[in-house]
Design a protein around this motif. Structure first.
Motif, mmCIF file in Angstrom:
data_model
loop_
_atom_site.group_PDB
_atom_site.id
_atom_site.type_symbol
_atom_site.label_atom_id
_atom_site.label_comp_id
_atom_site.label_asym_id
_atom_site.label_seq_id
_atom_site.Cartn_x
_atom_site.Cartn_y
_atom_site.Cartn_z
ATOM 1 N N PHE A 101 0.868 -1.171 0.000
ATOM 2 C CA PHE A 101 0.000 0.000 0.000
ATOM 3 C C PHE A 101 0.907 1.224 0.000
ATOM 4 O O PHE A 101 1.640 1.463 0.970
ATOM 5 C CB PHE A 101 -0.906 -0.001 1.229
ATOM 6 N N LEU A 102 0.864 1.989 -1.092
ATOM 7 C CA LEU A 102 1.841 3.046 -1.315
ATOM 8 C C LEU A 102 1.165 4.413 -1.405
ATOM 9 O O LEU A 102 0.000 4.523 -1.782
ATOM 10 C CB LEU A 102 2.622 2.762 -2.592
ATOM 11 N N GLY A 103 1.950 5.449 -1.111
ATOM 12 C CA GLY A 103 1.431 6.819 -1.128
ATOM 13 C C GLY A 103 1.656 7.531 -2.442
ATOM 14 O O GLY A 103 1.610 8.766 -2.501
ATOM 15 N N GLY A 104 1.888 6.776 -3.496
ATOM 16 C CA GLY A 104 2.093 7.351 -4.814
ATOM 17 C C GLY A 104 1.877 6.298 -5.885
ATOM 18 O O GLY A 104 1.796 5.101 -5.588
ATOM 19 N N ILE A 105 1.775 6.730 -7.118
ATOM 20 C CA ILE A 105 1.595 5.814 -8.248
ATOM 21 C C ILE A 105 2.981 5.410 -8.753
ATOM 22 O O ILE A 105 3.728 6.240 -9.279
ATOM 23 C CB ILE A 105 0.800 6.476 -9.393
ATOM 24 N N THR A 106 3.342 4.149 -8.578
ATOM 25 C CA THR A 106 4.649 3.678 -9.034
ATOM 26 C C THR A 106 4.655 3.572 -10.554
ATOM 27 O O THR A 106 3.707 3.056 -11.159
ATOM 28 C CB THR A 106 4.983 2.299 -8.432
ATOM 29 N N SER A 107 5.724 4.051 -11.160
ATOM 30 C CA SER A 107 5.803 4.043 -12.625
ATOM 31 C C SER A 107 5.939 2.639 -13.185
ATOM 32 O O SER A 107 5.445 2.353 -14.278
ATOM 33 C CB SER A 107 6.984 4.911 -13.083
ATOM 34 N N ASN A 108 6.585 1.736 -12.456
ATOM 35 C CA ASN A 108 6.740 0.356 -12.947
ATOM 36 C C ASN A 108 5.410 -0.375 -13.044
ATOM 37 O O ASN A 108 5.206 -1.199 -13.939
ATOM 38 C CB ASN A 108 7.667 -0.439 -12.036
ATOM 39 N N TYR A 109 4.491 -0.083 -12.127
ATOM 40 C CA TYR A 109 3.234 -0.831 -12.041
ATOM 41 C C TYR A 109 2.008 0.036 -12.303
ATOM 42 O O TYR A 109 0.890 -0.486 -12.354
ATOM 43 C CB TYR A 109 3.121 -1.485 -10.654
ATOM 44 N N LEU A 155 -0.130 -2.975 -4.747
ATOM 45 C CA LEU A 155 0.384 -4.168 -5.394
ATOM 46 C C LEU A 155 -0.171 -5.379 -4.663
ATOM 47 O O LEU A 155 -0.306 -5.368 -3.433
ATOM 48 C CB LEU A 155 1.924 -4.193 -5.363
ATOM 49 N N PHE A 156 -0.469 -6.420 -5.412
ATOM 50 C CA PHE A 156 -1.066 -7.616 -4.823
ATOM 51 C C PHE A 156 -0.079 -8.769 -4.869
ATOM 52 O O PHE A 156 0.484 -9.077 -5.914
ATOM 53 C CB PHE A 156 -2.352 -7.993 -5.569
ATOM 54 N N GLY A 157 0.135 -9.395 -3.717
ATOM 55 C CA GLY A 157 1.082 -10.505 -3.633
ATOM 56 C C GLY A 157 0.414 -11.800 -3.225
ATOM 57 O O GLY A 157 -0.696 -11.798 -2.680
ATOM 58 N N ALA A 158 1.114 -12.891 -3.468
ATOM 59 C CA ALA A 158 0.576 -14.208 -3.140
ATOM 60 C C ALA A 158 1.135 -14.743 -1.824
ATOM 61 O O ALA A 158 0.750 -15.824 -1.382
ATOM 62 C CB ALA A 158 0.891 -15.196 -4.264
ATOM 63 N N ASN A 159 2.045 -13.980 -1.195
ATOM 64 C CA ASN A 159 2.617 -14.452 0.065
ATOM 65 C C ASN A 159 2.066 -13.647 1.253
ATOM 66 O O ASN A 159 1.102 -12.896 1.117
ATOM 67 C CB ASN A 159 4.152 -14.382 0.020
ATOM 68 N N ASN A 160 2.704 -13.788 2.400
ATOM 69 C CA ASN A 160 2.206 -13.187 3.632
ATOM 70 C C ASN A 160 2.941 -11.896 4.002
ATOM 71 O O ASN A 160 2.909 -11.465 5.148
ATOM 72 C CB ASN A 160 2.358 -14.209 4.777
ATOM 73 N N VAL A 161 3.581 -11.271 3.018
ATOM 74 C CA VAL A 161 4.382 -10.074 3.272
ATOM 75 C C VAL A 161 3.626 -8.835 2.788
ATOM 76 O O VAL A 161 3.090 -8.826 1.679
ATOM 77 C CB VAL A 161 5.750 -10.163 2.549
ATOM 78 N N VAL A 162 3.613 -7.793 3.628
ATOM 79 C CA VAL A 162 2.949 -6.547 3.244
ATOM 80 C C VAL A 162 3.881 -5.366 3.520
ATOM 81 O O VAL A 162 4.528 -5.300 4.565
ATOM 82 C CB VAL A 162 1.599 -6.358 3.979
ATOM 83 N N VAL A 163 3.963 -4.463 2.544
ATOM 84 C CA VAL A 163 4.730 -3.228 2.681
ATOM 85 C C VAL A 163 3.734 -2.082 2.798
ATOM 86 O O VAL A 163 2.853 -1.945 1.953
ATOM 87 C CB VAL A 163 5.655 -2.986 1.462
ATOM 88 N N VAL A 164 3.871 -1.284 3.852
ATOM 89 C CA VAL A 164 2.929 -0.179 4.053
ATOM 90 C C VAL A 164 3.679 1.119 4.305
ATOM 91 O O VAL A 164 4.741 1.131 4.915
ATOM 92 C CB VAL A 164 1.947 -0.446 5.220
ATOM 93 N N GLU A 165 3.099 2.186 3.804
ATOM 94 C CA GLU A 165 3.600 3.516 4.104
ATOM 95 C C GLU A 165 2.930 3.963 5.394
ATOM 96 O O GLU A 165 1.706 4.074 5.457
ATOM 97 C CB GLU A 165 3.276 4.462 2.953
#
Length: 451
Positions: free
Chosen positions: A145-153, A158-168
């Motif tokens: 969950f990001l505070g900006g629109i990433t240019s790569n994606y 972003l949605f992942g299949a594992n148990n890891v989450v990155v948050v701002e």
């Protein structure tokens, strides 16, 4: 409220960058998602194309039938920027709906997951985006969950299949204290949000509380020089635990070596300019290596990270003109942005269009803003963007302009800016600010491309 039991979510202020990320997340889960925002924007239009129903009328009568009556499976998410007299907000309060702030919902989602939380008064959006990109690009994977629109994606979630989450982790109104991370980062602790905190000591105290939320076996990374104990330090060109060394500019890229107490990576290429972004990347590398990702994969991921929209984003880049747009709205952010521009284009005249953000921030940091803005060659100030605030007597763009020791300076409208750029054809243009200055991007782009 348990995540698995939420079937309907309504967002009050759905057009916000953090709110829209949550809306996309719940829509992806198959939940009924609707929302309200004051104005239609490119982002809200994108959400509508993705199937989310949005109203721009602050009336309870504009609510979909599914949100008229209270149900146990319904969640209402609101942003603190929404006025307290909002009719939609008060409808849900009067009906005793379950209301949560964005940060509380992030706490619900990340509970039980391996949480990497990036906090700081500035640098957190770019840093969290780099961390998420490295995890995605290397195949480690994550939800983010990001505070900006990433240019790569081209997305802020972003949605992942594992148990890891990155948050701002947002420090505004102490929101980040709802998180209990496994990995925590503090990028900066400069005075900000003094309308909430009162003074810098209270702000710093909140960051210490955030650091105290770290799980027992967790890892805490802080930028070198910050007054936080028992942490792994990082920085560019320093003596930190994790550091960037041999930093140099090659073309439009920043190249550096990474080293910590156990590993070294030579000749990393970063498309994002500026020493501050090298620092942001350094801590992202440290986290990735700590998770066991190979140095070769990390190096490749860093090289193909394209950045975040409105974070030193190239809008026009040709032989005649360079136009960059940036979100900086704090004096330290402005200084970092200007420094990067001077490193890349030392011979070019810098024309800056700046929109101050918030009356209180302009008042509290007027001298600091003036000092940085005085280093431009040509400056145009737009009116202050009020966001959630009412005007303060005597605090306006002219008040700030009077403090700036620069000959070529003026307060002007957006229309004047477009005409001025068309007439003067400046070689290096920067639009900068966190309000609605981004509405200038397309007109200026078209103007410069037709020079």
């Amino acid at each position: 409220m348990e995540l698995s039991k939420i079937n309907r979510v309504y967002f009050i202020g759905i057009g916000g960058i953090g709110m829209s990320a949550l809306a996309r997340y719940f829509a992806k889960r198959g939940v009924l998602v609707c929302g309200y925002d004051k104005t239609r924007t490119k982002l809200t239009e994108t959400l509508e194309r993705e199937g989310i129903l949005i109203s721009y009328l602050d009336e309870s009568g504009s609510l979909p039938c599914a949100f008229l009556d209270n149900h146990d499976d319904t969640l209402i998410v609101y942003t603190p920027a929404i006025p307290k007299d909002s009719k939609i907000l008060n409808h849900f309060k009067n009906q005793s709906f379950s209301l949560k702030k964005r940060s509380e919902v992030l706490g619900i989602i990340s509970k039980g997951m391996f949480c990497i939380a990036i906090a700081g008064t500035h640098g957190k959006t770019t840093t969290s985006s780099i961390v998420a990109h490295i995890l995605k690009d290397t195949g480690y994977d994550c939800t983010a969950f990001l505070g900006g629109i990433t240019s790569n994606y081209n997305s802020n979630v972003l949605f992942g299949a594992n148990n890891v989450v990155v948050v701002e982790a947002d420090e505004y109104d102490r929101s980040f204290l709802t998180l209990h991370p496994d990995v925590a980062v503090i990028t900066s602790m400069d005075a900000d949000h003094l309308d909430i905190y009162g003074d810098k000591s209270q702000l710093e105290e909140s960051f210490h509380l955030f650091a105290g939320q770290l799980k027992a076996e967790g890892s805490l990374y802080v930028h070198e020089g910050l007054p936080v104990k028992n942490a792994i330090t990082y920085a560019a060109n320093s003596t930190a635990d994790a550091k960037a060394e041999n930093l140099r500019v090659e073309g439009s890229k920043f190249v550096f070596d990474y080293s910590d107490q156990t590993q070294q990576i030579k000749d990393l290429n970063l498309m994002l300019p500026g020493k501050h972004n090298v620092g942001n990347t350094t801590v992202a590398i440290a986290i990735a290596l700590k998770l066991g990702i190979s140095a070769d994969k990390v190096k490749q991921a860093v090289a193909n990270f394209k950045g975040v929209k409105r974070r030193f984003e190239y809008i026009v880049d040709n032989e005649k003109q360079i136009y960059i747009d940036d979100y900086a709205h704090h004096p330290e952010e402005l200084k970092a942005c200007f420094d990067a521009l001077r490193q890349l284009y030392p011979e070019k005249k810098l024309t800056v269009i700046f929109q101050p953000h918030l009356f209180t921030r302009t008042r509290d940091f007027a001298d600091e803003f003036a000092k940085v803005l005085s280093t431009a060659d040509d400056l145009m100030l737009l009116d202050i963007y009020p966001a959630r605030e009412l005007p303060l007597e005597g605090i306006n763009s002219q008040f700030l302009l009077d403090k700036i020791s620069l000959a070529d300076k003026q307060v002007c409208s957006k229309e004047f800016v477009i005409n001025y750029v068309a007439k003067t054809k400046p070689e290096l243009v920067l639009t900068v600010g966190a309000g609605d200055i981004d509405t200038l991007i397309e007109p200026l782009k078209n103007t410069l491309n037709h020079v």
